[in-house]
Design a protein around this motif. Structure first.
Motif, PDB file in Angstrom:
ATOM      1  N   GLU A 149       0.866  -1.203   0.152  1.00 27.20           N
ATOM      2  CA  GLU A 149       0.143  -0.140   0.092  1.00 27.20           C
ATOM      3  C   GLU A 149       0.975   1.269   0.134  1.00 27.20           C
ATOM      4  O   GLU A 149       0.297   2.162  -0.482  1.00 27.20           O
ATOM      5  N   VAL A 150       1.839   1.206   0.503  1.00 26.74           N
ATOM      6  CA  VAL A 150       2.766   2.482   0.522  1.00 26.74           C
ATOM      7  C   VAL A 150       3.415   2.860  -0.643  1.00 26.74           C
ATOM      8  O   VAL A 150       3.600   3.934  -0.917  1.00 26.74           O
ATOM      9  N   ALA A 151       3.456   1.836  -1.442  1.00 31.82           N
ATOM     10  CA  ALA A 151       4.072   2.159  -2.717  1.00 31.82           C
ATOM     11  C   ALA A 151       3.076   2.862  -3.514  1.00 31.82           C
ATOM     12  O   ALA A 151       3.448   3.448  -4.745  1.00 31.82           O
ATOM     13  N   ASN A 152       1.898   3.105  -3.206  1.00 28.96           N
ATOM     14  CA  ASN A 152       0.818   4.114  -3.831  1.00 28.96           C
ATOM     15  C   ASN A 152       0.422   5.325  -3.341  1.00 28.96           C
ATOM     16  O   ASN A 152      -0.229   5.981  -3.774  1.00 28.96           O
ATOM     17  N   GLU A 153       1.527   5.746  -2.476  1.00 30.32           N
ATOM     18  CA  GLU A 153       1.361   7.103  -1.641  1.00 30.32           C
ATOM     19  C   GLU A 153       2.359   7.905  -2.045  1.00 30.32           C
ATOM     20  O   GLU A 153       3.416   7.880  -1.295  1.00 30.32           O
ATOM     21  N   PRO A 154       2.485   8.518  -3.190  1.00 31.39           N
ATOM     22  CA  PRO A 154       3.605   9.447  -3.765  1.00 31.39           C
ATOM     23  C   PRO A 154       3.996  10.577  -2.471  1.00 31.39           C
ATOM     24  O   PRO A 154       5.280  10.605  -2.519  1.00 31.39           O
TER      25      PRO A 154
END
Length: 556
Positions: A149-154
């Motif tokens: 999920e972190v990878a989708n939070e720019p």
């Protein structure tokens, strides 16, 4: 090189053609792109008077101090500190920022937002307040990797990326955080998945993460971006623009003074082989400290930069080995009785060298004269090390990589410059702080960063006749590898030295202002020698940023 890309910038060469810009010189040195520009430059008339601007700024400062007093929400206070720092007005609220972060450090902080945790981590570590990287464990799975999920939070990724660059030695989890966040931020950039102003911020961070960014250039970029952020505070931006323009007026007066000094010196000593880099010398000093009350220190430090350059170019690019030996002998004696030792063409430089250090002594208080004396001793040491390099060249000596690093670290100028930054600051520099500035491991780390960055840029540029084998060449020869492999090794060593600098923040928290000057010196190194370019030898690389800092006022 940092590009100030939000407004059109006229090429400086056209503007300066009538202002005495020096012609190109032999030995691969460009002439100055500025010439007498800052001697004759008349700043544009601003819409408001200096007095109105100061009164308005003072009123805004009081309003912002009230905000500090009235805010009790941790995230709100962190955002306030972050915005103030990134807008370049942290120097106006040092006490408020220090108290706020001390309070936050003492209290428990929990959040499910990666951005907020990373911001908390970065602000505290930047100010020498140690917090563990375990704070990021809540965003990892059972296998120790960051959850998908972190990878989708720019925004969170960018904050993590910037925070992780405050790592010290033996923090592999933060190395992983850098690698992870960089990979996903690059993918987002390539896929055009980011909105403005995040695109610009990510692009800059991938070149210079915030802890290594040149703060004044970052502030100029952030002026337009901040007003696009949700919840931005307009009076912060108003004050930042006012403060920038007020300081620019002070810096222009200093540039006029230093340019006149250099023109007189350059004309008097008559050494045509020198790099004409007075504006660049001042810019480097300004990058270390730009605050209003440090004019004397800035000017002295810029002059010492210039005197170093004269000595460096004489040893490297002109003098015979016999003349090098005589020059060093005279500098070690440091007395007018040594003038007959010198070749005639160096006599005037030597006289000016002695006289300038006497002038430095006369400009400072009695309790600071020992700092000038210490700077003199460092200048003498630097001459000795320059002579050692000249002897190596004369003997065709190919040093080992370690030999080369040891000597070239001493010729990096870092020790002398860091001592010079303490001159003219009165009691603001304690005895303990001065001693740290003369002998700490952080100074050596800074010296190695400048040496490695310089050598990488110089290898690409090509050698001048007085250059010994660089760390790049020595590593290539010793290990039988290509230049790219050598570059990779040196970049790895540079990262190690940055970890040492970060460590100094936490180990010497009580000396943080002095530590920060050394960090700023390292930041300037990265700025001048970024992308394998030598923006000191080839000062045309700096035209746009110098104009943005000193010539163009910010629109209010």
């Amino acid at each position: 090189m940092v590009k100030i890309a939000w407004r059109p910038l006229v090429r400086v060469s056209q503007d300066l053609a009538s202002n005495g810009a020096a012609p190109e010189k032999a030995l691969g040195f460009e002439g100055s792109v500025w010439g007498d520009f800052f001697i004759h430059h008349t700043p544009p008339q601003l819409q408001r008077s200096q007095e109105w601007m100061r009164q308005r700024a003072n009123k805004l400062k009081e309003n912002i101090r009230t905000m500090f007093r009235n805010s009790d929400d941790v995230v709100e206070r962190m955002n306030l500190v972050d915005a103030i720092q990134r807008l370049g007005i942290g120097h106006l609220f040092e006490d408020e920022i220090s108290c706020t972060l001390s309070d936050i450090h003492k209290s428990e902080f929990t959040s499910s937002s990666l951005h907020e945790v990373a911001l908390w981590f970065r602000l505290l570590r930047e100010h020498g307040l140690w917090v563990s990287s375990d704070a990021f464990n809540r965003f990892k799975g059972d296998d120790g990797s960051f959850i998908s999920e972190v990878a989708n939070e720019p925004r969170g990724l960018l904050s993590l990326y910037n925070a992780a660059y405050l790592l010290t030695h033996d923090e592999p989890e933060l190395e992983e955080a850098i690698s992870f966040s960089r990979h996903h931020l690059k993918s987002m950039m390539q896929g055009n998945n980011l909105k403005q102003p995040l695109v610009y911020q990510v692009r800059r961070a991938l070149q210079f993460p915030l802890p290594r960014a040149y703060k004044r250039a970052e502030a100029l970029c952030y002026f337009l971006e901040y007003e696009q952020e949700e919840g931005h505070i307009s009076i912060l931006l108003d004050l930042a623009k006012l403060d920038f323009n007020l300081l620019q007026g002070i810096h222009l007066k200093e540039l006029k003074t230093i340019s006149e000094w250099w023109k007189d010196l350059y004309g008097y000593i008559g050494l045509s082989y020198l790099r004409d880099r007075m504006v660049d010398n001042y810019t480097w000093t300004y990058m270390m400290f730009y605050e209003e009350g440090l004019s004397v220190t800035r000017i002295i430090c810029a002059k010492i930069f210039a005197l170093i350059t004269i000595m460096d170019d004489t040893y490297d690019a002109h003098a015979t080995i016999q003349e090098c030996r005589k020059l060093n002998e005279a500098i070690q004696r440091w007395d007018e009785s040594a003038i007959p030792l010198l070749p005639e063409y160096l006599e005037k430089f030597y006289i000016k060298l002695l006289n300038n250090f006497k002038d430095f002594e006369n400009q400072v208080s009695v309790n600071e004269k020992d700092r000038v004396a210490y700077a003199q001793k460092e200048f003498q040491k630097l001459s000795h090390y320059y002579l050692m390099e000249a002897e190596w060249l004369h003997q065709n000596h190919m040093p080992s990589f370690q030999e080369q690093v040891t000597l070239s670290t001493n010729t990096s100028t870092a020790q002398l410059i860091c001592v010079s930054t303490t001159i003219g600051r009165g009691d603001a520099v304690t005895k303990e702080a001065f001693e740290w500035a003369t002998s700490s491991t952080a100074i050596i780390a800074c010296a190695k960063i400048i040496r490695f960055m310089n050598d990488i840029a110089a290898f690409k540029r090509g050698k001048n006749k007085g250059d010994i084998s660089s760390s790049v060449e020595c590593y290539m020869t010793e290990n039988q590898v290509t230049s790219e492999v050598a570059f990779s090794k040196l970049y790895s060593l540079i990262e190690d030295e940055w970890r040492t600098l970060n460590q100094a923040r936490y180990e010497h928290h009580e000396l943080l202002p002095v530590v920060q000057r050394v960090v700023n010196f390292a930041v300037a190194i990265m700025f001048f020698y970024d992308e394998r370019k030598d923006a000191y030898t080839f000062s045309s690389y700096l035209q746009e940023i110098v104009r943005s800092l000193f010539v163009n006022p910010v629109c209010m």
